[in-house]
Design a protein around this motif. Structure first.
Motif, PDB file in Angstrom:
ATOM      1  N   ASN A 387      -8.631   2.261   3.232  1.00  0.00           N
ATOM      2  CA  ASN A 387      -7.936   2.885   4.351  1.00  0.00           C
ATOM      3  C   ASN A 387      -6.521   2.338   4.482  1.00  0.00           C
ATOM      4  O   ASN A 387      -6.306   1.126   4.402  1.00  0.00           O
ATOM      5  CB  ASN A 387      -8.706   2.655   5.658  1.00  0.00           C
ATOM      6  CG  ASN A 387      -8.049   3.359   6.835  1.00  0.00           C
ATOM      7  OD1 ASN A 387      -7.194   2.791   7.515  1.00  0.00           O
ATOM      8  ND2 ASN A 387      -8.427   4.597   7.067  1.00  0.00           N
ATOM      9  N   ILE A 388      -5.571   3.235   4.708  1.00  0.00           N
ATOM     10  CA  ILE A 388      -4.197   2.863   5.032  1.00  0.00           C
ATOM     11  C   ILE A 388      -3.749   3.728   6.195  1.00  0.00           C
ATOM     12  O   ILE A 388      -3.795   4.958   6.128  1.00  0.00           O
ATOM     13  CB  ILE A 388      -3.246   3.053   3.832  1.00  0.00           C
ATOM     14  CG1 ILE A 388      -3.667   2.158   2.662  1.00  0.00           C
ATOM     15  CG2 ILE A 388      -1.805   2.734   4.237  1.00  0.00           C
ATOM     16  CD1 ILE A 388      -2.848   2.358   1.401  1.00  0.00           C
ATOM     17  N   SER A 389      -3.323   3.092   7.274  1.00  0.00           N
ATOM     18  CA  SER A 389      -2.836   3.801   8.460  1.00  0.00           C
ATOM     19  C   SER A 389      -1.317   3.771   8.481  1.00  0.00           C
ATOM     20  O   SER A 389      -0.692   2.811   8.027  1.00  0.00           O
ATOM     21  CB  SER A 389      -3.378   3.127   9.725  1.00  0.00           C
ATOM     22  OG  SER A 389      -2.658   3.548  10.871  1.00  0.00           O
ATOM     23  N   TYR A 397       4.000   9.208   6.588  1.00  0.00           N
ATOM     24  CA  TYR A 397       3.353  10.012   5.539  1.00  0.00           C
ATOM     25  C   TYR A 397       4.330  10.351   4.425  1.00  0.00           C
ATOM     26  O   TYR A 397       3.959  10.370   3.245  1.00  0.00           O
ATOM     27  CB  TYR A 397       2.783  11.300   6.127  1.00  0.00           C
ATOM     28  CG  TYR A 397       2.297  12.256   5.062  1.00  0.00           C
ATOM     29  CD1 TYR A 397       1.069  12.046   4.437  1.00  0.00           C
ATOM     30  CD2 TYR A 397       3.078  13.338   4.652  1.00  0.00           C
ATOM     31  CE1 TYR A 397       0.625  12.904   3.434  1.00  0.00           C
ATOM     32  CE2 TYR A 397       2.637  14.200   3.658  1.00  0.00           C
ATOM     33  CZ  TYR A 397       1.421  13.978   3.051  1.00  0.00           C
ATOM     34  OH  TYR A 397       0.988  14.814   2.057  1.00  0.00           O
ATOM     35  N   ILE A 400       4.652   6.841   2.367  1.00  0.00           N
ATOM     36  CA  ILE A 400       3.373   6.317   1.881  1.00  0.00           C
ATOM     37  C   ILE A 400       2.676   7.357   0.997  1.00  0.00           C
ATOM     38  O   ILE A 400       2.132   7.028  -0.071  1.00  0.00           O
ATOM     39  CB  ILE A 400       2.459   5.921   3.057  1.00  0.00           C
ATOM     40  CG1 ILE A 400       3.005   4.674   3.767  1.00  0.00           C
ATOM     41  CG2 ILE A 400       1.032   5.650   2.584  1.00  0.00           C
ATOM     42  CD1 ILE A 400       2.880   3.391   2.990  1.00  0.00           C
ATOM     43  N   THR A 417      -6.377   8.041   4.501  1.00  0.00           N
ATOM     44  CA  THR A 417      -5.155   7.713   5.228  1.00  0.00           C
ATOM     45  C   THR A 417      -5.186   8.313   6.619  1.00  0.00           C
ATOM     46  O   THR A 417      -5.906   9.279   6.886  1.00  0.00           O
ATOM     47  CB  THR A 417      -3.914   8.222   4.472  1.00  0.00           C
ATOM     48  OG1 THR A 417      -4.065   9.627   4.215  1.00  0.00           O
ATOM     49  CG2 THR A 417      -3.736   7.486   3.155  1.00  0.00           C
TER      50      THR A 417
END
Length: 522
Positions: A387-389, A397, A400, A417
């Motif tokens: 997971n990457i927030s 967005y 990333i 994400t």
């Protein structure tokens, strides 16, 4: 106190550590040549196991204020220098000095038994062994009644934690019990916890003031059992006493002593702790830096905390994050010689006491913070990143998402994400940067039982590392750092509009907090 450590390490340990499992790339997938080099290096020349051996078996746990923490700072800086990377120790404060020594805890009456116990961090030593009767907290319902009982603890060893009737995990009970029995035992356990919490509240104390009151009343020592709910694993934090030892006893032995005391057997135990109180000691971050060739005043930061609690080795919290970032720096130095932006690795101290190292870095390096492109932080165990927030940055967005497109599909496909996400207010070191308005991202891992089994426990050891998962994270981190460095655009720092909470109040962006520069009041 400076420590020089020399390890005689068998060549077989330091040699390339190969694994049958590798990062597989589909032959049809066309990777950037530099990213392909990262994958090849991880598959054929990983140094992760050697790094873990030196850090975890060689140095061991890294409690702030201990000689072992300083040894880890020096080791990590020297490791970076051995790869041709500039590295130094950056002081951010001081902390109370302490070093763990030998601990012996034995039941001496009504029979002889060596107990499984651990001295809590910063606990005072015993000038001579303390041998005394073990007593439990009284069955009273008010502070007045409890305070009337307090003088009776003089010279006794007090069991202060909740008694656990069943020392089996909920998962095991659920697996083997009938549904009816599982629900019955679950409710009994919940009720016992509620009753104990209500009891502590009713007598007017808490986990800090109760040990202080027992110590003031003349107790010879205090014992707790901070059981995780998983067989064999207890959490080890800091002592709350100033002159008497405070220990944690495994749930099995703690339960035995509790039942004996409750039934009038008057058990005795003998405690010997040989820890040392040391002078106030300097606290450091290890900072490594590969200067950028085109934009040296813009930075990509690789982040992990080097310190740990000292109930075990600090393997998954956060040895795995440390070796991930060190291995990433080694590979970047080897295969990305013309990095556009400066790449920094920050191995922070005193994260466990409130993100002090990373907060100190943010406060003490305003020019770096001003020019930081992105921060990538890893701090929750040995699992592959899933997971990457976006951490609340409106346009996260855009960059990333673009950077993730360069990552091998077998690595990227595991990752979910969340954009723009919400800013982290704490928990790990990326939060220190997010609060300052810097895009700081947590590379959040599959937990592999992290929170129940290894987080701050007596079982957080080398053997819990799954190196194939860590290799996955090295490829991910190296690629993200490469892409962030190469990106022609500087990352946008626009913050999201914060949502309204259930009380109708608009949530606030986390505030920048000053680090604790010393241990006063801790």
């Amino acid at each position: 106190m400076k420590i020089n450590r020399f390890f005689i390490i068998p060549a077989v340990v330091l040699a390339t550590q190969l694994s049958s499992a590798q990062i597989i790339v589909d032959s049809k997938e066309k990777l950037n040549p530099i990213v392909q080099n990262f994958v090849n290096e991880v598959n054929t020349n990983s140094q992760l196991e050697g790094l873990a051996y030196e850090l975890l078996d060689g140095i061991g746990p890294r409690l702030v204020g201990t000689p072992e923490m300083l040894a880890a700072n020096e080791w990590s800086a020297n490791k970076l220098r051995s790869w041709g990377i500039e590295a130094n120790l950056q002081q951010f404060g001081t902390w109370k000095g302490w070093q763990r020594g030998i601990t012996h805890v034995d039941m001496t009456y009504p029979r002889i038994k060596s107990l499984s116990a651990t001295q809590l961090a910063w606990s005072p030593a015993t000038k001579k062994a303390v041998e005394a009767e073990v007593v439990i907290l009284p069955k009273v319902s008010s502070k007045a009644e409890f305070d009337k009982w307090l003088p009776s603890v003089k010279g006794k060893i007090v069991l202060m934690a909740q008694y656990q009737k069943i020392g089996r995990s909920n998962e095991q009970i659920k697996e083997f019990a009938t549904p009816e029995l599982y629900e019955k035992l679950k409710k009994e356990k919940e009720q016992a916890t509620k009753e104990f919490n209500d009891y502590v509240k009713n007598i007017g104390y808490d986990n800090t003031t109760l040990p202080e009151a027992l110590e003031k009343a003349g107790a010879g020592a205090i014992a707790i059992s901070n059981w995780t709910g998983i067989m064999g694993a207890n959490r080890i934090f800091g002592a709350k006493t100033k002159s008497i030892p405070m220990i944690d006893i495994d749930v099995e032995d703690y339960g035995m002593l509790y039942r004996m005391s409750e039934n009038g057997a008057k058990p005795k135990i003998k405690i010997e702790t040989q820890s040392k109180i040391l002078p106030e000691t300097k606290s450091f971050n290890t900072i490594g830096m590969i200067k950028g060739k085109e934009k040296p005043n813009e930075y990509v930061i690789l982040s992990a905390h080097l310190d740990s609690w000292d109930g075990a080795q600090g393997a998954t919290d956060n040895g795995t994050g440390v070796i991930t970032m060190l291995e990433t720096m080694r590979i970047l130095k080897k295969y990305y010689p013309n990095n556009k932006r400066t790449i920094v690795v920050g191995l922070w101290g005193s994260e466990e006491q409130g993100l002090n190292g990373s907060r100190g870095f943010v406060a003490d390096n305003p020019e770096i913070i001003k020019g930081t492109q992105a921060v990538f932080n890893q701090d929750n165990g040995t699992g592959r990143v899933i997971n990457i927030s976006g951490q609340g940055f409106v346009n996260s967005y855009d960059y990333i998402g673009k950077w993730l497109n360069a990552i091998p599909k077998t690595v990227k496909d595991h990752i979910k994400t969340d954009f723009p996400g919400m800013p982290s207010g704490g928990g790990s070191d990326h939060s220190s940067f997010v609060a300052a308005g810097v895009p700081g991202f947590s590379l959040s891992s599959l937990n592999w039982g992290y929170f129940g089994y290894t987080w701050h426990t007596t079982k957080d050891t080398y053997d819990k590392i799954v190196f194939d998962e860590v290799k996955n994270n090295v490829v991910l981190t190296a690629t993200l750092a490469y892409m962030a460095s190469e990106d022609p655009e500087f990352t946008d720092r626009t913050k999201r509009s914060m949502p309204v909470n259930e009380k109708g109040e608009v949530a606030k962006w986390p505030e920048v907090k000053e680090p604790k520069r010393d241990s006063k009041g801790f």
